[in-house]
Design a protein around this motif. Structure first.
Motif, PDB file in Angstrom:
ATOM      1  N   HIS B 245       0.713  -1.120  -0.043  1.00  0.00           N
ATOM      2  CA  HIS B 245      -0.037   0.062   0.045  1.00  0.00           C
ATOM      3  C   HIS B 245       0.957   1.239  -0.073  1.00  0.00           C
ATOM      4  O   HIS B 245       1.916   1.126   0.629  1.00  0.00           O
ATOM      5  CB  HIS B 245      -1.091  -0.122   1.350  1.00  0.00           C
ATOM      6  CG  HIS B 245      -1.989   0.986   1.275  1.00  0.00           C
ATOM      7  ND1 HIS B 245      -1.633   2.219   1.394  1.00  0.00           N
ATOM      8  CD2 HIS B 245      -3.308   0.946   1.400  1.00  0.00           C
ATOM      9  CE1 HIS B 245      -3.012   2.846   1.405  1.00  0.00           C
ATOM     10  NE2 HIS B 245      -3.967   2.101   1.260  1.00  0.00           N
ATOM     11  N   TRP B 304      -2.931  -2.027 -10.091  1.00  0.00           N
ATOM     12  CA  TRP B 304      -3.297  -1.177  -8.962  1.00  0.00           C
ATOM     13  C   TRP B 304      -4.718  -1.289  -8.687  1.00  0.00           C
ATOM     14  O   TRP B 304      -5.637  -1.834  -9.485  1.00  0.00           O
ATOM     15  CB  TRP B 304      -3.223   0.313  -9.661  1.00  0.00           C
ATOM     16  CG  TRP B 304      -1.990   0.529  -9.995  1.00  0.00           C
ATOM     17  CD1 TRP B 304      -1.120   0.704 -10.993  1.00  0.00           C
ATOM     18  CD2 TRP B 304      -1.049   1.298  -9.125  1.00  0.00           C
ATOM     19  NE1 TRP B 304       0.079   1.212 -10.627  1.00  0.00           N
ATOM     20  CE2 TRP B 304       0.260   1.540  -9.345  1.00  0.00           C
ATOM     21  CE3 TRP B 304      -0.999   1.642  -7.430  1.00  0.00           C
ATOM     22  CZ2 TRP B 304       1.209   1.838  -8.981  1.00  0.00           C
ATOM     23  CZ3 TRP B 304       0.125   2.153  -6.736  1.00  0.00           C
ATOM     24  CH2 TRP B 304       1.231   2.340  -7.564  1.00  0.00           C
ATOM     25  N   GLU B 305      -5.259  -1.281  -7.479  1.00  0.00           N
ATOM     26  CA  GLU B 305      -6.430  -1.337  -7.028  1.00  0.00           C
ATOM     27  C   GLU B 305      -6.789  -0.332  -6.114  1.00  0.00           C
ATOM     28  O   GLU B 305      -6.196   0.211  -5.719  1.00  0.00           O
ATOM     29  CB  GLU B 305      -6.694  -2.810  -5.983  1.00  0.00           C
ATOM     30  CG  GLU B 305      -6.703  -4.031  -6.987  1.00  0.00           C
ATOM     31  CD  GLU B 305      -6.635  -5.261  -6.132  1.00  0.00           C
ATOM     32  OE1 GLU B 305      -7.600  -5.471  -5.255  1.00  0.00           O
ATOM     33  OE2 GLU B 305      -5.540  -5.841  -6.199  1.00  0.00           O
ATOM     34  N   GLU B 306      -8.188  -0.266  -5.739  1.00  0.00           N
ATOM     35  CA  GLU B 306      -8.640   0.909  -5.065  1.00  0.00           C
ATOM     36  C   GLU B 306      -8.331   0.665  -3.678  1.00  0.00           C
ATOM     37  O   GLU B 306      -7.889  -0.527  -3.257  1.00  0.00           O
ATOM     38  CB  GLU B 306     -10.262   0.936  -5.216  1.00  0.00           C
ATOM     39  CG  GLU B 306     -10.933   1.621  -6.544  1.00  0.00           C
ATOM     40  CD  GLU B 306     -12.176   1.740  -6.624  1.00  0.00           C
ATOM     41  OE1 GLU B 306     -12.842   1.074  -5.731  1.00  0.00           O
ATOM     42  OE2 GLU B 306     -12.764   2.501  -7.335  1.00  0.00           O
ATOM     43  N   PRO B 307      -8.259   1.518  -2.635  1.00  0.00           N
ATOM     44  CA  PRO B 307      -9.029   2.755  -2.948  1.00  0.00           C
ATOM     45  C   PRO B 307      -8.259   3.813  -3.600  1.00  0.00           C
ATOM     46  O   PRO B 307      -6.846   3.615  -3.960  1.00  0.00           O
ATOM     47  CB  PRO B 307      -9.265   3.341  -1.534  1.00  0.00           C
ATOM     48  CG  PRO B 307      -7.975   2.606  -0.699  1.00  0.00           C
ATOM     49  CD  PRO B 307      -7.809   1.514  -1.521  1.00  0.00           C
ATOM     50  N   ILE B 308      -8.707   4.823  -4.212  1.00  0.00           N
ATOM     51  CA  ILE B 308      -8.299   6.086  -4.533  1.00  0.00           C
ATOM     52  C   ILE B 308      -7.700   6.894  -3.414  1.00  0.00           C
ATOM     53  O   ILE B 308      -8.339   7.397  -2.621  1.00  0.00           O
ATOM     54  CB  ILE B 308      -9.218   6.795  -5.621  1.00  0.00           C
ATOM     55  CG1 ILE B 308      -9.731   5.968  -6.529  1.00  0.00           C
ATOM     56  CG2 ILE B 308      -8.380   8.007  -6.374  1.00  0.00           C
ATOM     57  CD1 ILE B 308      -8.804   5.124  -7.627  1.00  0.00           C
ATOM     58  N   TRP B 313      -5.043   8.887  -7.543  1.00  0.00           N
ATOM     59  CA  TRP B 313      -4.234   7.472  -7.960  1.00  0.00           C
ATOM     60  C   TRP B 313      -4.385   6.205  -7.154  1.00  0.00           C
ATOM     61  O   TRP B 313      -4.844   6.516  -5.966  1.00  0.00           O
ATOM     62  CB  TRP B 313      -2.611   7.612  -8.444  1.00  0.00           C
ATOM     63  CG  TRP B 313      -2.437   6.278  -9.158  1.00  0.00           C
ATOM     64  CD1 TRP B 313      -1.424   5.370  -8.852  1.00  0.00           C
ATOM     65  CD2 TRP B 313      -2.768   5.974 -10.505  1.00  0.00           C
ATOM     66  NE1 TRP B 313      -1.372   4.388  -9.737  1.00  0.00           N
ATOM     67  CE2 TRP B 313      -2.042   4.738 -10.974  1.00  0.00           C
ATOM     68  CE3 TRP B 313      -3.485   6.619 -11.308  1.00  0.00           C
ATOM     69  CZ2 TRP B 313      -2.377   4.310 -12.116  1.00  0.00           C
ATOM     70  CZ3 TRP B 313      -3.798   5.934 -12.704  1.00  0.00           C
ATOM     71  CH2 TRP B 313      -3.065   4.942 -13.028  1.00  0.00           C
ATOM     72  N   TYR B 314      -4.338   5.127  -7.649  1.00  0.00           N
ATOM     73  CA  TYR B 314      -4.816   3.927  -6.674  1.00  0.00           C
ATOM     74  C   TYR B 314      -3.940   3.901  -5.578  1.00  0.00           C
ATOM     75  O   TYR B 314      -2.639   4.176  -5.853  1.00  0.00           O
ATOM     76  CB  TYR B 314      -4.779   2.665  -7.437  1.00  0.00           C
ATOM     77  CG  TYR B 314      -5.967   2.874  -8.653  1.00  0.00           C
ATOM     78  CD1 TYR B 314      -5.587   3.333  -9.991  1.00  0.00           C
ATOM     79  CD2 TYR B 314      -7.124   2.332  -8.343  1.00  0.00           C
ATOM     80  CE1 TYR B 314      -6.561   3.413 -10.956  1.00  0.00           C
ATOM     81  CE2 TYR B 314      -8.107   2.333  -9.417  1.00  0.00           C
ATOM     82  CZ  TYR B 314      -7.769   2.979 -10.644  1.00  0.00           C
ATOM     83  OH  TYR B 314      -8.666   2.812 -11.742  1.00  0.00           O
ATOM     84  N   CYS B 317      -1.171  -1.785  -4.544  1.00  0.00           N
ATOM     85  CA  CYS B 317      -0.304  -2.297  -5.760  1.00  0.00           C
ATOM     86  C   CYS B 317       0.199  -3.613  -5.597  1.00  0.00           C
ATOM     87  O   CYS B 317       0.500  -4.162  -4.555  1.00  0.00           O
ATOM     88  CB  CYS B 317       0.964  -1.122  -5.830  1.00  0.00           C
ATOM     89  SG  CYS B 317       1.934  -1.640  -7.455  1.00  0.00           S
TER      90      CYS B 317
END
Lengths: 171, 343
Positions: B245, B304-308, B313-314, B317
């Protein structure tokens, strides 16, 4: 009149900060009673040890009325003591001056034991409106039986505990 | 240096006497300019509120001067440095930390979580960083002290934040300050830059394989099984997947540290052109200081994944690196048989 009870109360109040840090024999009875319960006519509020130990945090309107009756009665006893009649202070008022009756501000263990005796034990040992109602009922019953004219209480006074214990043994 | 003890708004005189002793109560009250009353906690907070009303904003220079006098106790220094505006006003007026009262030097009390004054000097680096921030901005970031400090600048005073002069910003705690991240355990070294970078996490799993290549002898008849001719071994090709993260470095995902790691890995897929010379990078993946694999990077992928995050940007990772081994020394049967667990 120099009563030993007054000396005990003065020592306690000095220790707790309700009276200045002076030798107790230099504290007058007026100062002692003033520290216990004083009335401000401008704001029409009471202050002192009684208000700290026995606060009016009840939500029930009936309990609010009962509390006001009790505090007014105690104050009248004090006024009567200093009047020309020199009426002696009842023992139960002295018990409030020493913090003996159980309230939400009492020692946790005492509060718990009282709530268990009253049959109103709860996980956080909270002294709430229901507890006050129960105390009032027991107090009324006892005072009626003993023909005492004073106002009933909503706190855990010694006579409430006595009545509960007598009920336990079915007397 | 005086010690400080924490006072709650409902603290009574009796409770304070139990902490400092009845014989010392007079000295304690006198030092803090407090009256002898039953509800001592209320009086402390009344005093503090009065100090906010009476005094104006405290200048950065004044804060600097006050902090300079507290370097003998690192916990006092830290609490004072992280005060909000209301706290600084109280410090300026009567030298008391917000929510605390001073204890005279002549009074000995037991150390506890509610007592400040540890007698430990402030470390030089912490002092320099703190004073720099105080001079420039008037506030200090919590990570100046250490990642494990539980004193958070979200308002060390219990006063209402709707007061017009209370313009303190709430600084977020670091999300991962209570997690033990294996910093320094896993790192990637690149020969092209002669530098290494740390991963904040171990690979999710590690699957390793080695292989050998054989040719079969052609055109032989009547054989019960083909003849196998050794061709070569390897290549040992492994993919290491890291999930992290962007907050894991400093708690602020806008610090650029995660991007630094990703680009370091991706850069090893490209050579350095120096005139007619083309230099490629050899990487070494180290675990606990031991070489796990040395070779060339053939694949780097990021998912890449959420949250933003706040920068759009996400935040989460998944970074996969494929390394094909280029052994630093010739491998043979005996050598591979004696390799350690990590290697």
């Amino acid at each position: 009149m120099n009563l030993p009870m007054h000396d005990i109360i003065k020592i306690q109040y000095i220790r707790q900060g309700y009276l200045p840090d002076v030798p107790y024999h230099m504290v007058s009875d007026e100062e002692m009673f003033d520290a216990f319960l004083s009335y401000d006519s401008d704001t029409q509020t009471y202050s002192g040890y009684f208000v700290d130990m026995y606060p009016n945090k009840f939500k029930d309107a009936d309990n609010q009325v009962r509390y006001n009756s009790l505090i007014n009665y105690i104050y009248e006893c004090i006024v009567a003591y200093f009047s020309e009649l020199k009426v002696s202070i009842p023992d139960w008022v002295y018990s409030y001056m020493l913090g003996v009756p159980i309230s939400d501000r009492s020692n946790l263990q005492d509060k718990h034991n009282f709530l268990v005796l009253l049959g109103m034990s709860n996980p956080y040992d909270i002294f709430d409106d229901n507890t006050a109602n129960a105390c009032y009922e027991v107090s009324t019953k006892y005072l009626k039986r003993t023909n005492d004219n004073r106002v009933p209480t909503i706190f855990g006074e010694p006579h409430v505990i006595k009545e509960l214990r007598l009920t336990e043994v079915s007397v | 240096m005086p010690k400080f003890i924490k006072v709650s708004p409902d603290m009574t005189l009796e409770e304070l006497k139990q902490i400092v002793g009845s014989q010392n109560i007079g000295a304690v009250l006198a030092l803090n300019n407090l009256p002898y009353v039953a509800n001592i906690g209320e009086k402390v907070f009344e005093q503090a509120t009065a100090s906010m009303i009476d005094h104006g904003k405290v200048s950065n220079q004044r804060k600097y001067t006050m902090l300079n006098g507290m370097t003998g106790d690192s916990d006092v220094f830290e609490t004072a440095a992280m005060s909000d505006e209301a706290g600084w006003r109280q410090l300026n007026k009567n030298g008391n930390l917000p929510g605390y009262i001073k204890i005279p030097d002549t009074v000995t009390i037991a150390d506890s979580v509610n007592v400040l004054g540890n007698g430990v000097s402030v470390p030089k680096t912490v002092y320099a960083d703190t004073m720099k921030q105080i001079k420039e901005t008037g506030t200090v970031s919590p990570d100046t002290f250490n990642y494990y400090s539980f004193i958070v600048n979200t308002g060390t005073t219990p006063y209402q934040s709707d007061l017009p002069w209370n313009d303190t910003k709430t600084i977020n705690t670091k999300t991962f300050q209570n997690f033990k991240l294996p910093w320094g355990d896993v790192s990637l070294y690149s020969s092209l830059s002669d530098s290494k970078i740390d991963f904040p996490v171990y690979p999710e799993t590690v699957s390793d394989k080695r292989k050998a290549n054989y040719n079969t002898m052609p055109d032989l008849l009547y054989q019960y099984e083909p003849w196998q001719l050794y061709q070569s071994s390897g290549p040992r090709e492994n993919t290491y997947t890291f999930k992290f993260h962007r907050d894991m470095w400093t708690g602020d995902h806008r610090d650029g540290k995660a991007n630094e790691l990703i680009r370091f890995c991706e850069a090893n897929c490209y050579p350095n052109y120096d005139g007619s010379t083309v230099n490629t990078s050899t990487v070494t993946l180290l675990v606990k200081g031991r070489k796990l694999i040395t070779g060339v990077v053939t694949d780097v992928s990021t998912d890449w994944e959420e949250p933003i995050g706040l920068d759009g940007w996400y935040l989460f990772c998944t970074l996969s690196i494929t390394i094909v081994e280029v052994a630093s020394e010739p491998l043979n049967y005996r050598k591979v048989k004696s390799l350690p667990l990590i290697g």
